[in-house]
Design a protein around this motif. Sequence first.
Motif, PDB file in Angstrom:
ATOM      1  N   VAL A  63       0.844  -1.193   0.000  1.00 46.25           N
ATOM      2  CA  VAL A  63       0.000   0.000   0.000  1.00 46.25           C
ATOM      3  C   VAL A  63       0.880   1.244   0.000  1.00 46.25           C
ATOM      4  O   VAL A  63       1.776   1.375   0.833  1.00 46.25           O
ATOM      5  N   VAL A  64       0.647   2.153  -0.960  1.00 47.80           N
ATOM      6  CA  VAL A  64       1.364   3.425  -0.999  1.00 47.80           C
ATOM      7  C   VAL A  64       0.548   4.460  -0.235  1.00 47.80           C
ATOM      8  O   VAL A  64      -0.621   4.696  -0.549  1.00 47.80           O
ATOM      9  N   ASP A  65       1.165   5.069   0.766  1.00 47.14           N
ATOM     10  CA  ASP A  65       0.488   6.059   1.611  1.00 47.14           C
ATOM     11  C   ASP A  65       1.200   7.401   1.457  1.00 47.14           C
ATOM     12  O   ASP A  65       2.323   7.577   1.924  1.00 47.14           O
ATOM     13  N   ASN A  66       0.560   8.348   0.758  1.00 45.62           N
ATOM     14  CA  ASN A  66       1.152   9.666   0.526  1.00 45.62           C
ATOM     15  C   ASN A  66       0.990  10.542   1.767  1.00 45.62           C
ATOM     16  O   ASN A  66      -0.128  10.768   2.228  1.00 45.62           O
ATOM     17  N   LYS A  67       2.123  11.015   2.297  1.00 44.99           N
ATOM     18  CA  LYS A  67       2.126  11.884   3.474  1.00 44.99           C
ATOM     19  C   LYS A  67       3.015  13.098   3.189  1.00 44.99           C
ATOM     20  O   LYS A  67       4.120  13.231   3.733  1.00 44.99           O
ATOM     21  N   PRO A  68       2.573  14.019   2.321  1.00 46.83           N
ATOM     22  CA  PRO A  68       3.407  15.175   1.994  1.00 46.83           C
ATOM     23  C   PRO A  68       3.468  16.181   3.128  1.00 46.83           C
ATOM     24  O   PRO A  68       2.607  16.208   4.008  1.00 46.83           O
ATOM     25  N   GLY A  69       4.506  17.018   3.097  1.00 42.88           N
ATOM     26  CA  GLY A  69       4.644  18.069   4.094  1.00 42.88           C
ATOM     27  C   GLY A  69       6.082  18.285   4.506  1.00 42.88           C
ATOM     28  O   GLY A  69       6.854  17.327   4.621  1.00 42.88           O
ATOM     29  N   SER A  70       6.467  19.542   4.668  1.00 41.87           N
ATOM     30  CA  SER A  70       7.810  19.920   5.142  1.00 41.87           C
ATOM     31  C   SER A  70       8.921  19.324   4.293  1.00 41.87           C
ATOM     32  O   SER A  70       9.933  18.835   4.808  1.00 41.87           O
ATOM     33  N   GLY A  71       8.717  19.339   2.967  1.00 43.33           N
ATOM     34  CA  GLY A  71       9.749  18.840   2.070  1.00 43.33           C
ATOM     35  C   GLY A  71      10.049  17.363   2.227  1.00 43.33           C
ATOM     36  O   GLY A  71      11.146  16.918   1.922  1.00 43.33           O
ATOM     37  N   GLY A  72       9.070  16.599   2.696  1.00 42.48           N
ATOM     38  CA  GLY A  72       9.255  15.163   2.902  1.00 42.48           C
ATOM     39  C   GLY A  72       9.526  14.787   4.334  1.00 42.48           C
ATOM     40  O   GLY A  72       9.482  13.618   4.703  1.00 42.48           O
ATOM     41  N   ALA A  73       9.786  15.788   5.183  1.00 43.07           N
ATOM     42  CA  ALA A  73      10.150  15.497   6.573  1.00 43.07           C
ATOM     43  C   ALA A  73       8.980  14.940   7.374  1.00 43.07           C
ATOM     44  O   ALA A  73       9.181  14.128   8.290  1.00 43.07           O
ATOM     45  N   LEU A  74       7.754  15.344   7.041  1.00 36.80           N
ATOM     46  CA  LEU A  74       6.596  14.879   7.805  1.00 36.80           C
ATOM     47  C   LEU A  74       6.439  13.366   7.704  1.00 36.80           C
ATOM     48  O   LEU A  74       6.329  12.663   8.717  1.00 36.80           O
ATOM     49  N   GLY A  75       6.438  12.852   6.487  1.00 31.44           N
ATOM     50  CA  GLY A  75       6.309  11.407   6.296  1.00 31.44           C
ATOM     51  C   GLY A  75       7.498  10.650   6.857  1.00 31.44           C
ATOM     52  O   GLY A  75       7.342   9.569   7.438  1.00 31.44           O
ATOM     53  N   ALA A  76       8.686  11.218   6.687  1.00 32.17           N
ATOM     54  CA  ALA A  76       9.893  10.565   7.213  1.00 32.17           C
ATOM     55  C   ALA A  76       9.825  10.443   8.731  1.00 32.17           C
ATOM     56  O   ALA A  76      10.148   9.394   9.300  1.00 32.17           O
ATOM     57  N   GLN A  77       9.378  11.500   9.393  1.00 32.02           N
ATOM     58  CA  GLN A  77       9.279  11.495  10.843  1.00 32.02           C
ATOM     59  C   GLN A  77       8.312  10.418  11.327  1.00 32.02           C
ATOM     60  O   GLN A  77       8.565   9.732  12.323  1.00 32.02           O
ATOM     61  N   LEU A  78       7.198  10.251  10.604  1.00 28.24           N
ATOM     62  CA  LEU A  78       6.217   9.237  10.991  1.00 28.24           C
ATOM     63  C   LEU A  78       6.824   7.837  10.976  1.00 28.24           C
ATOM     64  O   LEU A  78       6.568   7.026  11.870  1.00 28.24           O
ATOM     65  N   VAL A  79       7.656   7.574   9.984  1.00 28.52           N
ATOM     66  CA  VAL A  79       8.236   6.232   9.860  1.00 28.52           C
ATOM     67  C   VAL A  79       9.261   5.966  10.950  1.00 28.52           C
ATOM     68  O   VAL A  79       9.401   4.827  11.416  1.00 28.52           O
ATOM     69  N   THR A  80       9.965   6.988  11.407  1.00 33.05           N
ATOM     70  CA  THR A  80      10.939   6.759  12.482  1.00 33.05           C
ATOM     71  C   THR A  80      10.260   6.263  13.755  1.00 33.05           C
ATOM     72  O   THR A  80      10.898   5.603  14.581  1.00 33.05           O
ATOM     73  N   LYS A  81       8.964   6.575  13.915  1.00 32.29           N
ATOM     74  CA  LYS A  81       8.223   6.184  15.119  1.00 32.29           C
ATOM     75  C   LYS A  81       7.414   4.896  14.924  1.00 32.29           C
ATOM     76  O   LYS A  81       6.768   4.427  15.865  1.00 32.29           O
ATOM     77  N   ALA A  82       7.445   4.325  13.731  1.00 30.71           N
ATOM     78  CA  ALA A  82       6.655   3.119  13.442  1.00 30.71           C
ATOM     79  C   ALA A  82       7.327   1.882  14.048  1.00 30.71           C
ATOM     80  O   ALA A  82       8.536   1.876  14.315  1.00 30.71           O
ATOM     81  N   PRO A  83       6.555   0.815  14.280  1.00 31.78           N
ATOM     82  CA  PRO A  83       7.150  -0.442  14.748  1.00 31.78           C
ATOM     83  C   PRO A  83       8.198  -0.945  13.760  1.00 31.78           C
ATOM     84  O   PRO A  83       8.020  -0.828  12.538  1.00 31.78           O
ATOM     85  N   ALA A  84       9.261  -1.527  14.275  1.00 28.62           N
ATOM     86  CA  ALA A  84      10.369  -1.984  13.427  1.00 28.62           C
ATOM     87  C   ALA A  84      10.138  -3.393  12.908  1.00 28.62           C
ATOM     88  O   ALA A  84      11.047  -4.223  12.894  1.00 28.62           O
ATOM     89  N   ASP A  85       8.897  -3.679  12.464  1.00 26.87           N
ATOM     90  CA  ASP A  85       8.554  -5.030  12.024  1.00 26.87           C
ATOM     91  C   ASP A  85       8.547  -5.197  10.508  1.00 26.87           C
ATOM     92  O   ASP A  85       8.240  -6.277  10.001  1.00 26.87           O
TER      93      ASP A  85
END
Length: 323
Positions: A63-85
């Motif tokens: 599944v592709v989930d588009n999370k634009p914002g802050s030049g890509g930083a918003l989506g990147a930040q979300l992934v750093t907090k995701a479970p490492a599974d």
Amino acid sequence: MKFLRTALLLLAAAALAPAFAQGDGYPARAVTVVVPFPAGNSGDVLWRTLGESLSKEWGKPLVVDNKPGSGGALGAQLVTKAPADGYTLLHGSSGPIAIGPHLNKNVTYDPRKDFTPIMLVAGVTQAIVVRADSRFKTVQELIAHAKANPGKLNYGSAGNGSTQHLTGELFKQRANVFITHVPYRGAAPAYTDLLGGQVDFVVDSISSAVPFVQSKQMRILAVSTAKRDPVAPDAPTLAESGLPGFDVLGWMGLVGPPNMNPAVRDRINADVRKAMAQESVKQTFAKLGLQAVGGSAEDFRRYIDSEYARWGDVVKAAGIKPE
């Protein structure tokens, strides 16, 4: 009896360990790739195309989930907090991974520590583009004019902090010239002003420039990579144009949250490589002007480290302040 049950459980766990060590149980459900840019972006198209092949390989949807914002930083930040599974991954590119942390005050992650690199998937060449009737026929002529007229030339990019912007700044530093940067909200308005004569050249991805070249509205003076790009084989490299060693690629890769299981990481790496070998994926790469890269997760880790350091040096030398 209790001891016997414990022993049997330990034996069962030991028997299953090799399978889990190879990532054989992955994926057991849908995998999400966060694309930190709007739908229709090249990264979005890339993962929707790869997703078709990976979904067939896994028997589970990607599944592709588009999370634009802050030049890509918003989506990147979300992934750093995701479970490492391994079920939430990030389309990581040069902007939010290697450049943004040096320029965006809102970035709280360290790309060298807060992601698990999986694979450097593809790259796109950057180009110096002028109008078809520009006085400059070569990069050497452009540099000579800029040196004789410091501050009189300007160039456009897709925006502050973009790969195109930083490529332009690196060009200025290597050529030892003073040229004013004009940021735009995307490449389209930059090209409009180039055609209108408001800027002298544009630094942009070669895939965006080629349609204007084919319509005879623009010319490519040079490309940023060490070798000529097959999309525009007649365009010389900046290294050929008097800047030896110049080699810049706008890149796209796949990363996950920190501390992912190495077996799952390597399983994803192998399956993405398999998907990249599909003819439909190769055709999409060609349409987007992308060069397939590949390599191991450790290769990508080293590449992120080197790119982060390189662009940090460029930002510092250019005197660009975080916003």
